[in-house]
Design a protein around this motif. Structure first.
Motif, PDB file in Angstrom:
ATOM      1  N   SER A  48      -4.985  39.992 -81.693  1.00 38.39           N
ATOM      2  CA  SER A  48      -5.388  40.064 -83.092  1.00 38.39           C
ATOM      3  C   SER A  48      -4.923  38.814 -83.814  1.00 38.39           C
ATOM      4  N   ALA A  49      -5.657  38.452 -84.849  1.00 37.98           N
ATOM      5  CA  ALA A  49      -5.319  37.301 -85.683  1.00 37.98           C
ATOM      6  C   ALA A  49      -5.752  37.614 -87.109  1.00 37.98           C
ATOM      7  N   PHE A  50      -4.848  37.454 -88.053  1.00 43.68           N
ATOM      8  CA  PHE A  50      -5.146  37.794 -89.437  1.00 43.68           C
ATOM      9  C   PHE A  50      -4.169  37.073 -90.353  1.00 43.68           C
ATOM     10  N   LYS A  51      -4.414  37.173 -91.653  1.00 45.37           N
ATOM     11  CA  LYS A  51      -3.540  36.578 -92.657  1.00 45.37           C
ATOM     12  C   LYS A  51      -2.995  37.661 -93.578  1.00 45.37           C
ATOM     13  N   LYS A  52      -1.748  37.464 -93.973  1.00 43.15           N
ATOM     14  CA  LYS A  52      -1.105  38.379 -94.911  1.00 43.15           C
ATOM     15  C   LYS A  52      -0.342  37.561 -95.952  1.00 43.15           C
TER      16      LYS A  52
END
Length: 341
Positions: free
Chosen positions: A28-32
């Motif tokens: 998974s790859a995401f921004k927070k």
């Protein structure tokens, strides 16, 4: 379930997060948002499978490392210079790609772990940095005033005691210039006042710290040098050998060897510039100002180097020796003992 490895590419507003599996696949790859609670909640469901979380050194690294470490994440802070050598291999520079490469470093273990300073050390360094800014602000204002007056052919009189008196005397009869210079003079006075307040706070911390007292028994080492040294090193157990401190603060010569080429250059200047500067000043004071006394054998040793090479090289060598002596005294819990002639 496979073990998971996480890379965090931290910026001021958002943090790019990449999770890799043991086989190297991106799960998974995401921004927070750059917030410890938000990042922890995003990884909490896979916490028992996460083996390592990697982020690189930066302005927010200390805070984020401490907060995530308290929440139970197996986090590691790595050297940004080493990380850059790997991240630069990507053709496209994006936060997503940087996080993916940091996760790959976590998976392969190809990184150098950086010790994150304690909260107390960080606060001391903030105090020292604020004091340095206040002192530089005062010097900058003084140089600005002197330069502005010189452009009108006005020189500051030398017979008056204080800088404020000299400036006001020079401005007598200069109504237009006075409106320009007096605000700068008030700014200098305020910078002096704040620098004095910060210095008083630093001296109070030096008096309350037993380690500072022992380090200040070394000739040439004062309160500023002792507090800076303790705030930078944080704990003496970081170094198995005292001589490693010289390389840590960039006071050892650089080495280049390839085939038949083998030479040593100037000092590396890696590590903390503030500590390197205060140790250089302490060594120069010991070499040039301190008279005969407890540190005479150190001074004689540096003078012998000065005769063979130059003054600057002798001061650098003495600064490195002072760093080693300070670490040994700190670690052993002893005081400086002068060598008999």
């Amino acid at each position: 379930m496979e073990q998971l490895f996480v890379g965090l590419d931290v910026s001021k507003e958002e943090t790019a997060i990449c999770v890799r599996t043991q086989s190297g696949m991106v799960k998974s790859a995401f921004k927070k948002p750059t917030d410890p609670d938000t990042i922890y909640r995003a990884l909490m469901c896979e916490l028992e499978h996460i083996q390592c979380v990697v982020l690189e050194t930066g302005r927010m690294a200390n805070w984020l490392y401490s907060e995530l470490n308290q929440r139970g994440l197996p986090i590691v802070c790595i050297d940004a210079r080493q990380a850059h050598a790997v991240l630069s291999q990507m053709h496209n520079k994006t936060d997503k790609n940087d996080a993916a490469m940091l996760a790959e470093l976590a998976r392969t273990g190809f990184y150098k772990r950086i010790e994150v300073k304690s909260r107390v050390s960080q606060e001391r360094r903030a105090l020292l940095r604020a004091r340095e800014v206040a002192i530089k602000s005062r010097l900058n204002v003084e140089n600005t005033i002197r330069g502005l007056l010189a452009s009108f052919g006005i020189r500051l009189p030398k017979y008056l005691k204080t800088y404020d008196q000299r400036v006001r005397k020079a401005l007598e009869g200069q109504t237009d210039l006075m409106r320009i210079i007096l605000p700068l003079l008030h700014l200098r006075t305020e910078a002096l006042r704040q620098a004095a307040a910060l210095t008083k706070d630093m001296m109070r911390q030096a008096r309350m710290d037993e380690t500072c007292h022992r380090l200040m028994t070394i000739p040439g080492i004062g309160a500023v040098s002792a507090v800076t040294y303790i705030a930078t090193i944080d704990t003496p157990d970081r170094f198995a050998q005292s001589r490693s401190v010289g390389a840590y603060i960039g006071l050892t010569s650089r080495k280049y060897q390839s085939g038949d080429v083998d030479y040593s250059g100037r000092i590396s200047r890696r590590g903390d510039q503030m500590l390197r500067t205060v140790l250089y000043e302490a060594a120069n004071s010991l070499l040039c100002r301190v008279k005969s006394g407890p540190g005479q054998h150190l001074k004689d040793w540096a003078i012998a180097i000065k005769k063979r090479t130059s003054h600057k090289k002798a001061v650098v060598a003495l600064a490195r020796k002072l760093a080693v002596i300070m670490h040994a005294i700190w670690k052993d819990g002893t005081e400086f003992e002068p060598r008999e002639a």
